[in-house]
Design a protein around this motif. Structure first.
Motif, PDB file in Angstrom:
ATOM      1  N   ARG A  20       0.684  -0.995   0.186  1.00  0.00           N
ATOM      2  CA  ARG A  20      -0.290  -0.189  -0.184  1.00  0.00           C
ATOM      3  C   ARG A  20       0.889   1.253   0.316  1.00  0.00           C
ATOM      4  O   ARG A  20       0.391   2.175  -0.449  1.00  0.00           O
ATOM      5  CB  ARG A  20      -1.135   0.517   0.921  1.00  0.00           C
ATOM      6  CG  ARG A  20      -1.615  -1.438   1.298  1.00  0.00           C
ATOM      7  CD  ARG A  20      -3.192  -1.007   0.443  1.00  0.00           C
ATOM      8  NE  ARG A  20      -3.938  -1.873   0.343  1.00  0.00           N
ATOM      9  CZ  ARG A  20      -4.725  -2.280  -0.806  1.00  0.00           C
ATOM     10  NH1 ARG A  20      -4.957  -1.523  -2.226  1.00  0.00           N
ATOM     11  NH2 ARG A  20      -5.468  -2.937  -0.566  1.00  0.00           N
ATOM     12  N   ARG A  21       1.980   1.151   0.336  1.00  0.00           N
ATOM     13  CA  ARG A  21       2.719   2.657   0.755  1.00  0.00           C
ATOM     14  C   ARG A  21       4.192   2.132  -0.399  1.00  0.00           C
ATOM     15  O   ARG A  21       5.103   3.102  -0.206  1.00  0.00           O
ATOM     16  CB  ARG A  21       3.108   2.804   2.563  1.00  0.00           C
ATOM     17  CG  ARG A  21       2.100   2.868   2.885  1.00  0.00           C
ATOM     18  CD  ARG A  21       2.200   3.270   4.648  1.00  0.00           C
ATOM     19  NE  ARG A  21       1.453   3.859   5.226  1.00  0.00           N
ATOM     20  CZ  ARG A  21       1.185   2.721   6.149  1.00  0.00           C
ATOM     21  NH1 ARG A  21       1.921   1.789   6.337  1.00  0.00           N
ATOM     22  NH2 ARG A  21      -0.223   3.914   6.932  1.00  0.00           N
ATOM     23  N   ALA A  22       4.294   0.884  -1.059  1.00  0.00           N
ATOM     24  CA  ALA A  22       4.995   1.275  -1.860  1.00  0.00           C
ATOM     25  C   ALA A  22       5.569   2.550  -2.839  1.00  0.00           C
ATOM     26  O   ALA A  22       4.695   2.909  -3.819  1.00  0.00           O
ATOM     27  CB  ALA A  22       5.497  -0.277  -3.181  1.00  0.00           C
ATOM     28  N   ASN A  23       7.197   3.088  -2.359  1.00  0.00           N
ATOM     29  CA  ASN A  23       6.997   4.097  -3.583  1.00  0.00           C
ATOM     30  C   ASN A  23       8.422   3.395  -4.841  1.00  0.00           C
ATOM     31  O   ASN A  23       8.356   2.058  -4.492  1.00  0.00           O
ATOM     32  CB  ASN A  23       8.072   4.926  -2.811  1.00  0.00           C
ATOM     33  CG  ASN A  23       9.650   3.932  -2.266  1.00  0.00           C
ATOM     34  OD1 ASN A  23      10.367   2.867  -3.253  1.00  0.00           O
ATOM     35  ND2 ASN A  23      10.172   4.454  -1.457  1.00  0.00           N
ATOM     36  N   ALA A  24       7.802   3.901  -5.798  1.00  0.00           N
ATOM     37  CA  ALA A  24       9.296   3.290  -7.338  1.00  0.00           C
ATOM     38  C   ALA A  24      10.375   3.014  -6.914  1.00  0.00           C
ATOM     39  O   ALA A  24      10.223   2.174  -7.538  1.00  0.00           O
ATOM     40  CB  ALA A  24       9.199   4.911  -7.781  1.00  0.00           C
ATOM     41  N   GLU A  25      10.771   2.815  -5.948  1.00  0.00           N
ATOM     42  CA  GLU A  25      12.314   2.287  -5.917  1.00  0.00           C
ATOM     43  C   GLU A  25      11.904   1.202  -4.947  1.00  0.00           C
ATOM     44  O   GLU A  25      12.384  -0.262  -5.685  1.00  0.00           O
ATOM     45  CB  GLU A  25      13.071   2.982  -4.358  1.00  0.00           C
ATOM     46  CG  GLU A  25      14.657   2.362  -4.269  1.00  0.00           C
ATOM     47  CD  GLU A  25      15.643   3.347  -3.007  1.00  0.00           C
ATOM     48  OE1 GLU A  25      16.348   2.447  -2.314  1.00  0.00           O
ATOM     49  OE2 GLU A  25      15.483   3.861  -3.299  1.00  0.00           O
ATOM     50  N   ASP A  26      11.137   0.938  -3.935  1.00  0.00           N
ATOM     51  CA  ASP A  26      10.759  -0.606  -4.186  1.00  0.00           C
ATOM     52  C   ASP A  26       9.424  -1.466  -5.212  1.00  0.00           C
ATOM     53  O   ASP A  26      10.216  -2.448  -5.092  1.00  0.00           O
ATOM     54  CB  ASP A  26       9.296  -0.318  -2.791  1.00  0.00           C
ATOM     55  CG  ASP A  26       9.638   0.433  -1.475  1.00  0.00           C
ATOM     56  OD1 ASP A  26      10.530   0.050  -1.188  1.00  0.00           O
ATOM     57  OD2 ASP A  26       9.213   1.092  -1.259  1.00  0.00           O
ATOM     58  N   LEU A  27       9.005  -0.714  -5.754  1.00  0.00           N
ATOM     59  CA  LEU A  27       8.566  -1.694  -7.031  1.00  0.00           C
ATOM     60  C   LEU A  27       9.369  -1.512  -8.004  1.00  0.00           C
ATOM     61  O   LEU A  27       9.483  -3.153  -8.293  1.00  0.00           O
ATOM     62  CB  LEU A  27       7.135   0.015  -7.391  1.00  0.00           C
ATOM     63  CG  LEU A  27       6.135  -0.617  -6.618  1.00  0.00           C
ATOM     64  CD1 LEU A  27       5.690   1.174  -7.701  1.00  0.00           C
ATOM     65  CD2 LEU A  27       5.201  -0.846  -6.541  1.00  0.00           C
ATOM     66  N   SER A  28      10.036  -0.887  -8.186  1.00  0.00           N
ATOM     67  CA  SER A  28      11.205  -1.445  -9.035  1.00  0.00           C
ATOM     68  C   SER A  28      12.950  -2.748  -8.298  1.00  0.00           C
ATOM     69  O   SER A  28      12.817  -3.361  -9.584  1.00  0.00           O
ATOM     70  CB  SER A  28      12.210  -0.492  -9.204  1.00  0.00           C
ATOM     71  OG  SER A  28      13.600  -1.296 -10.040  1.00  0.00           O
ATOM     72  N   ALA A  77       4.423   2.160 -11.551  1.00  0.00           N
ATOM     73  CA  ALA A  77       3.097   2.457 -10.485  1.00  0.00           C
ATOM     74  C   ALA A  77       2.565   1.005  -9.492  1.00  0.00           C
ATOM     75  O   ALA A  77       3.004  -0.263 -10.110  1.00  0.00           O
ATOM     76  CB  ALA A  77       2.357   2.820 -11.557  1.00  0.00           C
ATOM     77  N   ARG A  78       1.873   1.200  -8.768  1.00  0.00           N
ATOM     78  CA  ARG A  78       1.794  -0.099  -8.041  1.00  0.00           C
ATOM     79  C   ARG A  78       0.606  -1.326  -8.803  1.00  0.00           C
ATOM     80  O   ARG A  78       1.448  -2.093  -8.579  1.00  0.00           O
ATOM     81  CB  ARG A  78       1.011   0.986  -6.963  1.00  0.00           C
ATOM     82  CG  ARG A  78       0.923  -0.381  -6.091  1.00  0.00           C
ATOM     83  CD  ARG A  78       0.255   0.097  -4.296  1.00  0.00           C
ATOM     84  NE  ARG A  78      -1.323  -1.116  -3.696  1.00  0.00           N
ATOM     85  CZ  ARG A  78      -1.902  -1.604  -3.949  1.00  0.00           C
ATOM     86  NH1 ARG A  78      -2.934  -1.276  -5.583  1.00  0.00           N
ATOM     87  NH2 ARG A  78      -2.386  -2.675  -3.537  1.00  0.00           N
TER      88      ARG A  78
END
Length: 188
Positions: free
Chosen positions: A15-23, A44-45
């Motif tokens: 729910r709080r993932a940023n672009a770095e987390d998603l990458s 994007a999530r």
């Protein structure tokens, strides 16, 4: 692979993932190239979750892996001739339905945890059904340890008559064939 992807998803607050987390998720799921080819925008999530978890066309994603498992299960023999699904078939059907009915917008930690648990149950059900367990492994097809050892000896002798030292080093233990702790070449 499906279990590895679910564990990776569980390591991130979706729910709080940023672009770095998603990458990072895409890297760990080996789906970075697929994402960049499919989506021209930044990270994007919803598209990341869709690709990693729900896309049946992504060979490294959960949906594809579950579909593959279901396909393999369909080719395996079943004991029940009455048409009643065995445990592994029921679990696989639940997994397939859970993934098919999910939407990337609503995928959260609870959903991923449920899929992870179902995958673990499926793994256990397949192992129980198709692989020998515990006492069953000691009685392979009605062969006791003594006759199994005899078969092994005959097999090794058939490979090469000078393998006596290997024969003496092998023993049938509770978890299959094991090397004796005594180093080869000693005691015989």
């Amino acid at each position: 692979r499906a279990l590895a992807v679910t564990r990776t998803l569980l390591a991130v607050d979706l729910r709080r993932a940023n672009a770095e987390d998603l990458s990072t998720l895409l890297d760990l799921a080996d789906s970075q190239i697929s994402y960049r080819q499919r989506y021209l925008m930044g990270f994007a999530r919803v598209p990341v979750i869709d690709l990693i978890a729900l896309d049946p066309g992504n060979p490294r994603g959960i949906a594809f892996q579950v579909d593959t498992i279901v396909g393999h299960l369909a080719k395996l023999p079943v004991l029940n001739d009455a048409g009643i699904a065995e445990p592994q078939q029921r679990i696989a059907a639940r997994l397939t339905a859970g993934i098919a009915m999910a939407s990337a917008e609503r995928v959260d930690r609870g959903w991923v945890l449920e899929i992870n648990q179902q995958l673990q149950k499926l793994s256990d059900a397949i192992a129980t059904r198709y692989f020998l367990q515990g006492a069953q492994a000691d009685q392979v097809g009605g062969l006791g340890a003594v006759s199994l050892r005899g078969l092994l000896d005959a097999f090794l002798q058939g490979l090469h008559p000078g393998v006596g030292h290997v024969q003496r080093a092998l023993r049938l233990g509770p978890h299959g064939l094991q090397l004796d702790k005594q180093p080869l070449g000693r005691g015989g």
